[in-house]
Design a protein around this motif. Structure first.
Motif, PDB file in Angstrom:
ATOM      1  N   GLU A  93     -43.988 -10.613 -11.930  1.00 43.05           N
ATOM      2  CA  GLU A  93     -43.232  -9.669 -11.086  1.00 43.05           C
ATOM      3  C   GLU A  93     -41.721  -9.880 -11.231  1.00 43.05           C
ATOM      4  O   GLU A  93     -40.955  -8.918 -11.216  1.00 43.05           O
ATOM      5  N   GLN A  96     -40.761  -8.430 -14.523  1.00 45.10           N
ATOM      6  CA  GLN A  96     -40.888  -6.969 -14.421  1.00 45.10           C
ATOM      7  C   GLN A  96     -39.631  -6.388 -13.751  1.00 45.10           C
ATOM      8  O   GLN A  96     -39.050  -5.408 -14.231  1.00 45.10           O
ATOM      9  N   PHE A  97     -39.194  -7.041 -12.665  1.00 52.26           N
ATOM     10  CA  PHE A  97     -38.002  -6.552 -11.974  1.00 52.26           C
ATOM     11  C   PHE A  97     -36.752  -6.678 -12.852  1.00 52.26           C
ATOM     12  O   PHE A  97     -35.977  -5.732 -12.985  1.00 52.26           O
ATOM     13  N   PHE A  98     -36.585  -7.863 -13.476  1.00 55.13           N
ATOM     14  CA  PHE A  98     -35.373  -8.051 -14.278  1.00 55.13           C
ATOM     15  C   PHE A  98     -35.370  -7.144 -15.511  1.00 55.13           C
ATOM     16  O   PHE A  98     -34.309  -6.763 -15.999  1.00 55.13           O
ATOM     17  N   ARG A 100     -36.748  -4.070 -15.397  1.00 53.43           N
ATOM     18  CA  ARG A 100     -36.472  -2.725 -14.848  1.00 53.43           C
ATOM     19  C   ARG A 100     -34.975  -2.503 -14.630  1.00 53.43           C
ATOM     20  O   ARG A 100     -34.476  -1.405 -14.867  1.00 53.43           O
ATOM     21  N   ILE A 101     -34.276  -3.530 -14.155  1.00 53.22           N
ATOM     22  CA  ILE A 101     -32.845  -3.299 -13.883  1.00 53.22           C
ATOM     23  C   ILE A 101     -32.055  -3.116 -15.183  1.00 53.22           C
ATOM     24  O   ILE A 101     -30.924  -2.661 -15.158  1.00 53.22           O
ATOM     25  N   TYR A 102     -32.681  -3.482 -16.298  1.00 49.39           N
ATOM     26  CA  TYR A 102     -32.039  -3.200 -17.593  1.00 49.39           C
ATOM     27  C   TYR A 102     -32.584  -1.902 -18.195  1.00 49.39           C
ATOM     28  O   TYR A 102     -32.414  -1.644 -19.378  1.00 49.39           O
TER      29      TYR A 102
ATOM     30  N   SER B   3     -35.004   0.296  -8.070  1.00 52.40           N
ATOM     31  CA  SER B   3     -35.712  -0.945  -8.393  1.00 52.40           C
ATOM     32  C   SER B   3     -35.413  -2.040  -7.359  1.00 52.40           C
ATOM     33  O   SER B   3     -36.302  -2.802  -6.995  1.00 52.40           O
ATOM     34  N   LEU B   7     -38.204  -3.559  -4.936  1.00 55.14           N
ATOM     35  CA  LEU B   7     -38.390  -5.017  -4.959  1.00 55.14           C
ATOM     36  C   LEU B   7     -38.536  -5.559  -3.533  1.00 55.14           C
ATOM     37  O   LEU B   7     -39.357  -6.443  -3.274  1.00 55.14           O
ATOM     38  N   GLN B  10     -41.926  -5.006  -2.371  1.00 54.27           N
ATOM     39  CA  GLN B  10     -42.829  -5.926  -3.062  1.00 54.27           C
ATOM     40  C   GLN B  10     -42.787  -7.302  -2.351  1.00 54.27           C
ATOM     41  O   GLN B  10     -43.820  -7.920  -2.124  1.00 54.27           O
ATOM     42  N   ARG B 206     -27.420 -12.333 -11.195  1.00 52.00           N
ATOM     43  CA  ARG B 206     -28.215 -11.659 -12.224  1.00 52.00           C
ATOM     44  C   ARG B 206     -28.100 -10.134 -12.069  1.00 52.00           C
ATOM     45  O   ARG B 206     -28.017  -9.404 -13.048  1.00 52.00           O
ATOM     46  N   LEU B 207     -28.133  -9.687 -10.792  1.00 56.36           N
ATOM     47  CA  LEU B 207     -28.039  -8.243 -10.532  1.00 56.36           C
ATOM     48  C   LEU B 207     -26.663  -7.717 -10.934  1.00 56.36           C
ATOM     49  O   LEU B 207     -26.543  -6.639 -11.520  1.00 56.36           O
ATOM     50  N   SER B 210     -26.264  -7.219 -14.554  1.00 50.83           N
ATOM     51  CA  SER B 210     -27.112  -6.165 -15.144  1.00 50.83           C
ATOM     52  C   SER B 210     -26.334  -4.851 -15.173  1.00 50.83           C
ATOM     53  O   SER B 210     -25.248  -4.751 -14.596  1.00 50.83           O
ATOM     54  N   PRO B 211     -26.903  -3.825 -15.805  1.00 47.92           N
ATOM     55  CA  PRO B 211     -26.167  -2.542 -15.829  1.00 47.92           C
ATOM     56  C   PRO B 211     -26.067  -1.857 -14.463  1.00 47.92           C
ATOM     57  O   PRO B 211     -25.414  -0.828 -14.343  1.00 47.92           O
ATOM     58  N   LEU B 212     -26.732  -2.413 -13.436  1.00 51.25           N
ATOM     59  CA  LEU B 212     -26.641  -1.790 -12.103  1.00 51.25           C
ATOM     60  C   LEU B 212     -25.219  -1.892 -11.569  1.00 51.25           C
ATOM     61  O   LEU B 212     -24.557  -2.912 -11.756  1.00 51.25           O
TER      62      LEU B 212
END
Lengths: 310, 367
Positions: A93, A96-98, A100-102, B3, B7, B10, B206-207, B210-212
């Motif tokens: 999971e 999967q999340f990391f 998705r953010i890409y 996402s 999350l 989840q 990490r977030l 990312s491209p976010l």
């Protein structure tokens, strides 16, 4: 591929990083070696665009990433020092999340997850919750999370801190594979000299926020080409003996280690006799004496007067 | 943003206990406290004097039970006396042919209201009976009722302070709205704590790498906290309206709108609190203080109308819960419409926007 230009970061009028310039060529594995608090993490946080330098610049293929961090973020994977994962979710999971953010989805995402799990050797345990993993397994997933988007450059900030020797060896081998077989450019920071010696083509040694030496491993060791290291293992610490040896005119440098004393002396000097005499005077019990060729750790000791793990 | 939002769900599925416990606590508190604190309906055990005929006794009960707020329930004399002695009820009523007796052991705050109602009912009924005796037509009662439909004189009561409506206390709705809004503060603040945790444990970085965009990351979290807080309040309202038959008025849609605005303001206030604390541990200590303090001063535990201290009243003016409760009670009790609720809604939105702006700014400075 990547270069920094006089990077400086000042916190409350104190410079944590002071004029750091370094470069990485494509496919190279470069080590950033230094003790805790040397400024390694601050340097990589500026390189990875997490924080802005007070002065200086970071260039990726000649373009400033301070002005345009987006370009860097696309090609960069960062393995942080801490376990940056959602511990209440499974490894699968998390990945999967990391992914998705890409922007990965569907079969591409699934493929990336399985590749990353295979790389870190945790395919069989992908459905288990991360907090039930050992420290070493968590570190491996920590690396896998940074690999989800297939970066060209990976920055690893002490990725083996606090784990068992087996997991450590697994991670080092994995990094070596990524660099040598997949051509990934690696910037590896550590205060473990042996890791940097094993993995990196070139090394930058940092202390007090500045680069104090750089070059290939051999170039750095040649700084001590005229010296050799004597390591004396003792049954317990003897501060008076250490003080006497440190003041010895023939001894270039002396440092107390966990189990004894490390001395750097000019090559060919015959001083073992006087060392034994001093030990006798202080009634110190010598368990072992070892004469070594200098390591990177010795180079650091020579340059700073301190051990890497001080 | 999606996402990050997904999350959170989840992660909620993995550990739903905290949110569910706040939902359960709300239900339990409302049931227990509203049960012992009924709204407009107060029951008075009533028994008849031995000399009173059964028909007369029924006539008096019918007259007395015309009130919406009071319910006179016929019981045996012994049972009524015991209930008063045991403190189960504040008073009991004995019916007589043209008089009554109130049985009271301790001082009861409702005594004067009840006594005045019984007195009025008896006086009016006896006057009509007297009129019937004097009248020859035998239609005196009907004629009086007819004339009362269009009275010659009407008395309108107004507060000296202007257009304010007189304070109406409904224990059930006070508890329902108070507890629902109070416990939602916990749910929202603890769910938003995940931002502080992410920053502490490094997943935030990490977030960010990312491209976010950063706003997408914030929005994912804020939207989740809003949804979970809103759903909690709405579930409680639906449950008590349809299952426990609480009278929340006939404008349920308006209650949902007020709840949404209130939830937004609490999410924003939570962001401000997050911006002020340094760690998840600090936040865990601060949340109960903020939630309970706001609930006490804002009138979730008792009606704000009972508070006389000027300082507390002044503080209550900057708390969203004050306006949320005021608006919900206005709709449910007084039946006010959207136009009349523009002020509390606008204030809640204003508090929300200001807190959100300062909160995000403080969070970003900490980085």
């Amino acid at each position: 591929m990547l270069e920094t230009e006089e990077l400086t970061k000042v916190f409350k009028s104190k410079a944590a990083v002071d004029g750091v310039s370094l470069y990485l060529d494509k496919g190279e594995s470069v080590g950033l070696l230094g003790p805790n608090g040397a400024g390694k993490s601050t340097t990589i946080s500026m390189i990875s665009t997490l924080s802005k330098p007070t002065t200086g610049d970071v260039r990726l293929d000649g373009r400033s990433v301070v002005k345009d961090p987006g370009k860097m973020r696309k090609v960069l994977g960062v393995v942080p020092q801490e376990i940056a994962l959602y511990e209440d979710l499974s490894a699968y999971e998390n990945l999967q999340f990391f992914g998705r953010i890409y922007g990965l989805s569907g079969s591409r995402l699934e493929q990336a997850i399985q590749q990353a799990l295979e790389l870190v050797g945790l395919k069989e345990r992908q459905k288990e919750i991360v907090k039930t993993y050992s420290g070493g397994m968590q570190r491996r997933i920590n690396i896998a999370a940074a690999m989800m988007h297939e970066p060209e450059l990976i920055i690893m900030d002490e990725p083996t801190v606090g784990i068992d020797p087996q997991s450590r060896s697994h991670i080092l081998e994995m990094v070596r594979q990524l660099n040598k077989e997949k051509g990934l450019t690696v910037l590896y920071t550590s205060h473990y000299m042996e890791e940097v010696e094993r993995l990196c083509d070139r090394v930058y040694i940092m202390d007090h926020g500045t680069i104090i030496a750089s070059g290939t491993k051999d170039e750095l060791k040649s700084i001590l080409s005229g010296e050799e290291t004597i390591w004396i293992e003792l049954d317990r610490p003897y501060p008076e003996l250490f003080a006497e040896l440190a003041a010895h005119p023939e001894i270039v440098q002396a440092a107390e280690t966990e189990k004894g004393i490390k001395l750097i002396i000019p090559k060919g000097k015959r001083i073992l006799g006087s060392i034994f005499q001093s030990a006798e005077r202080h009634q110190a019990q010598i368990l072992n004496v070892n004469v070594q060729t200098p390591t990177l750790e010795d180079v650091f000791l020579h340059l700073t007067g301190r051990k890497l793990r001080d | 943003m999606t996402s990050v939002f997904l999350l959170q769900w989840q992660r909620f599925r993995r550990a739903p206990l905290m949110v569910l416990s706040f939902l359960a606590l709300t239900i339990v508190f409302v049931m227990v406290m509203a049960g012992s604190n009924p709204g407009n309906s107060m029951t008075v055990p009533t028994y008849a004097h031995p000399a009173l005929a059964e028909q007369q006794q029924d006539e008096w009960l019918e007259q007395l039970n015309k009130s919406e707020g009071l319910q006179f329930e016929l019981v045996e004399e012994q049972e009524a006396r015991q209930a008063v002695l045991d403190g189960d009820t504040g008073m009991a009523l004995q019916l007589m042919e043209d008089d009554y007796r109130l049985l009271i052991v301790a001082d009861d705050p409702n005594r004067f209201e009840v006594e005045s109602y019984i007195n009025r009912t008896y006086a009016e009924e006896l006057r009509i009976r007297q009129l019937e005796q004097q009248s020859t037509s035998g239609e005196a009662r009907e004629r009086v009722a007819e004339m009362l439909e269009e009275p010659a004189l009407t008395v309108e009561t107004q507060s000296l302070e202007g257009e304010q409506e007189s304070f109406v206390y409904d224990g059930q709705l006070q508890m329902l709205f108070g507890m629902a809004l109070f416990f939602s503060i916990y749910t929202i603040m603890f769910s938003l704590m995940k931002i502080v945790e992410e920053k502490k444990f490094g997943t935030w970085n990490r977030l960010i790498l990312s491209p976010l965009d950063k706003w997408q990351v914030y929005m994912g979290h804020l939207l989740y906290s809003f949804t979970i807080g809103y759903v909690q309040i709405v579930l409680v309202l639906v449950l008590f309206k349809y299952l426990f038959n609480f009278d929340v008025g006939d404008q349920f849609g308006l209650l949902l709108l007020i709840t949404a605005v209130y939830t937004f303001s609490i999410v924003a206030l939570s962001m401000l609190v997050m911006g002020l604390v340094q760690s998840p541990q600090q936040l865990q200590a601060v949340v109960p203080i903020v939630a309970t303090g706001m609930a006490m001063i804002g009138g979730a535990f008792w009606p704000i109308e009972l508070v006389t201290n000027n300082m507390l009243l002044a503080i209550s003016k900057v708390l969203p819960i004050t306006y949320g409760l005021d608006a919900l009670k206005s709709v449910a009790i007084h039946g006010r419409g959207l136009t009349e609720l523009m002020e509390p809604i606008a204030v809640m939105l204003l508090i929300g926007v200001v807190c959100m702006g300062i909160g995000i700014n403080l969070m970003e400075r900490k980085r």
